[in-house]
Design an enzyme around this catalytic site. Structure first.
Site, mmCIF file in Angstrom:
data_model
loop_
_atom_site.group_PDB
_atom_site.id
_atom_site.type_symbol
_atom_site.label_atom_id
_atom_site.label_comp_id
_atom_site.label_asym_id
_atom_site.label_seq_id
_atom_site.Cartn_x
_atom_site.Cartn_y
_atom_site.Cartn_z
ATOM 1 N N GLU A 107 59.573 42.583 20.726
ATOM 2 C CA GLU A 107 60.655 41.525 20.396
ATOM 3 C C GLU A 107 60.436 40.931 18.892
ATOM 4 O O GLU A 107 59.265 40.635 18.805
ATOM 5 C CB GLU A 107 60.082 40.297 21.366
ATOM 6 N N LYS B 273 57.672 31.993 29.807
ATOM 7 C CA LYS B 273 58.084 33.308 29.026
ATOM 8 C C LYS B 273 57.617 33.283 27.702
ATOM 9 O O LYS B 273 57.109 34.361 27.190
ATOM 10 C CB LYS B 273 59.619 33.312 29.433
ATOM 11 N N ASP C 271 46.375 45.190 32.336
ATOM 12 C CA ASP C 271 47.456 45.436 33.298
ATOM 13 C C ASP C 271 48.175 43.977 33.235
ATOM 14 O O ASP C 271 47.912 43.055 33.770
ATOM 15 C CB ASP C 271 46.632 45.535 34.540
ATOM 16 N N HIS D 195 65.184 34.142 14.299
ATOM 17 C CA HIS D 195 65.149 35.318 15.061
ATOM 18 C C HIS D 195 66.199 36.246 14.349
ATOM 19 O O HIS D 195 66.087 37.506 14.481
ATOM 20 C CB HIS D 195 66.134 34.956 16.564
HETATM 21 C C1 MEV Z 1 62.101 34.002 23.643
HETATM 22 O O1 MEV Z 1 61.515 35.205 24.092
HETATM 23 C C2 MEV Z 1 60.991 32.887 24.147
HETATM 24 C C3 MEV Z 1 61.772 31.364 24.167
HETATM 25 O O2 MEV Z 1 62.851 31.562 25.048
HETATM 26 C C4 MEV Z 1 60.648 30.622 24.767
HETATM 27 C C5 MEV Z 1 61.241 29.077 24.926
HETATM 28 O O3 MEV Z 1 62.248 28.956 25.229
HETATM 29 O O4 MEV Z 1 60.119 28.232 24.911
HETATM 30 C C6 MEV Z 1 62.101 31.095 22.676
#
Ligand code: MEV
Length: 454
Positions: free
Chosen positions: A81, A265, A281, A379
């Site tokens: 990513e 995430k 892992d 991004h």
């Molecule tokens: C994207 O890979 C991760 C985000 O969605 C984390 C977040 O929203 O805090 C940008």
């Protein structure tokens, strides 16, 4: 002496980056050569999994600017990513201004579970097991002499009553096992399997499952950092505004599981990238993280963000971290070995401390962007390059197609394909020279700003 600051690293040609990296880490470029070959030969893969047909590569980049417990550390990150490595490096630079990351770990205790069914009386069986605790622990401690030699072994035995289940009440024995520098799954699973007959004899029951728990809440890693509020200011955003925006964003994740999943995430973007680069892992780490986030019955944020008496931003992260530096892929994969060497880690605890630091940095990068200009701007340029490549752009054309899409604020495969076509048929005439010159300069400056925090 390692330094995690390598100014203009991003601008070096790929082949030269390894030299600079090795010099900064006090290594030879040969020691890091697996980064450029992928590190795993098909013949080795054949010994690792069944039906091997080859290997599968991911990008490996370097998290710059990290200082963890006063030590400069260059962090290998394997992830597909865009923006993650740049974001972590930039936030590590801000944290550096506040003394870097302070991290600790608990003892490396993994939990092995044994499900005890069919006892005549669960309460009596529970007490019988506790009466035999010393004997059971001594037996478990003998199972792995090598681990014992390195200071590991059985540490405690707990008996839990699962009162409500679809098959009625039953017991679960937890064996707490100190696995030192190993991830520990093999040691724990072996210990549980060997101990099961004795547990059956003591309880008169039947031991069904014998397996470690990925909710490794006795093997935690913790990290905190302080970002001086003035470091958070950029463009039209004051430091205070960014700080308060980050705290408000965290409050959303703390209160709402839908947001917490995305928030966590983002943390795992940083965590997994290092876990993967070191051959560990990552499914185990993911499982442990999310189960830990729900440990109080409601899924919530793994991190916290607030301010201190001076008004500076303070972040913390605590999560299970079952990673090893001995055994498994960490020893077979030459890329993983190079990754450990680059970080100069000597223990699994040190590795865990670096990983949570990267997780916290990555969380901060996401919240800072979300709380200010939004995530898409950062991004966009890296994403645009991927889309340009997917549309068939090669060489210089990648940057040019990407730059055009960013300028038009539209990053889409159909536009990229159109641009590739027009470039291919009319290369060089696609854009006025002054437009390209200005674009290129701007994109170099932006990248520097992001990567080395200039
Ligand atoms: C994207 O890979 C991760 C985000 O969605 C984390 C977040 O929203 O805090 C940008």
């Amino acid at each position: 002496m390692t330094t995690s600051r390598i100014p203009r690293f991003y601008n070096l040609p790929l082949e030269e980056r390894l030299d600079d990296l090795a010099a900064a880490a006090g290594l030879t470029p040969e020691e890091l050569a697996p980064f450029q070959t992928g590190g795993l030969l098909p013949g080795q893969a054949d010994h690792m999994v069944e039906n091997a047909a080859g290997t599968f590569n991911l990008p490996l980049g370097i998290g710059l600017n990290f200082v963890v417990n006063g030590r400069e550390v260059l962090v290998p990150m394997s992830i597909e990513e865009p923006s993650v490595i740049a974001g972590a490096s930039f936030m590590a630079k801000l944290a550096r201004a506040g003394g870097g990351f302070t991290a600790t770990t608990s003892e490396p205790h993994m939990i092995g579970q044994m499900q005890v069914l069919d006892t005549a009386n669960v309460e009596a069986a529970r007490l019988a097991l506790l009466e035999h605790k010393t004997e059971l622990l001594a037996a478990a401690d003998e199972i792995d002499p090598l681990l014992k030699k390195f200071g590991g072994g059985a540490r405690d035995l707990e008996v839990r009553l699962i009162a409500n289940s679809p098959i009625g009440p039953f017991l679960v024995v937890h064996l707490l096992y100190d696995v030192r520098d190993a991830m520990g799954a093999n040691a724990v699973n072996t210990a549980c399997e060997r101990l099961a007959p004795r547990i059956e004899a003591i309880t008169g029951g039947r031991v069904h499952l014998r397996i470690l728990s990925n909710l490794a809440d006795r093997r935690l890693a913790r990290v905190r950092c302080t970002i001086p509020v003035q470091e958070l200011a950029f463009d039209e955003f004051s430091g205070e505004r960014v700080r308060d925006g980050i705290i408000e964003a965290w409050a959303f994740a703390a209160a709402d599981p839908y947001r917490a999943a995305t928030h966590n995430k983002g943390i795992m973007n940083g965590v997994d990238a290092v876990v993967i680069a070191t051959g560990n892992d990552w499914r185990a780490i993911e499982a442990g993280a999310h189960a830990y986030a729900a440990r109080n019955g409601r899924y919530t944020s793994l991190s916290t963000w607030g301010k201190d008496a001076a008004g500076d931003l303070v972040g913390t992260l605590e999560m299970p971290m079952a990673v090893g530096i001995v055994g498994g892929a960490t020893k077979v994969h030459s890329g993983a070995k190079a990754a450990l060497k680059l970080m100069g880690v000597k223990t699994a605890a040190e590795l865990a401390e670096i990983i949570v630091s990267v997780g916290l940095a990555q969380n901060l990068a996401a919240l800072r962007a979300l709380a200010t200009e939004g995530i898409q701007r950062g991004h966009m340029s890296l994403h645009a390059r991927q889309v340009a490549i997917a549309a068939g752009a090669t060489g210089e054309m990648i940057e040019q197609v990407a730059a055009r899409m960013v300028a038009e604020k539209t990053v889409r495969i159909d536009l990229a394909e159109e641009l590739v076509k027009s470039f291919a048929s009319d290369y060089g005439k696609g854009f006025p020279a002054d437009f390209m010159e200005e674009r290129n300069q701007r994109s170099v400056q932006n990248r520097e700003k992001i990567l080395v925090g200039k």
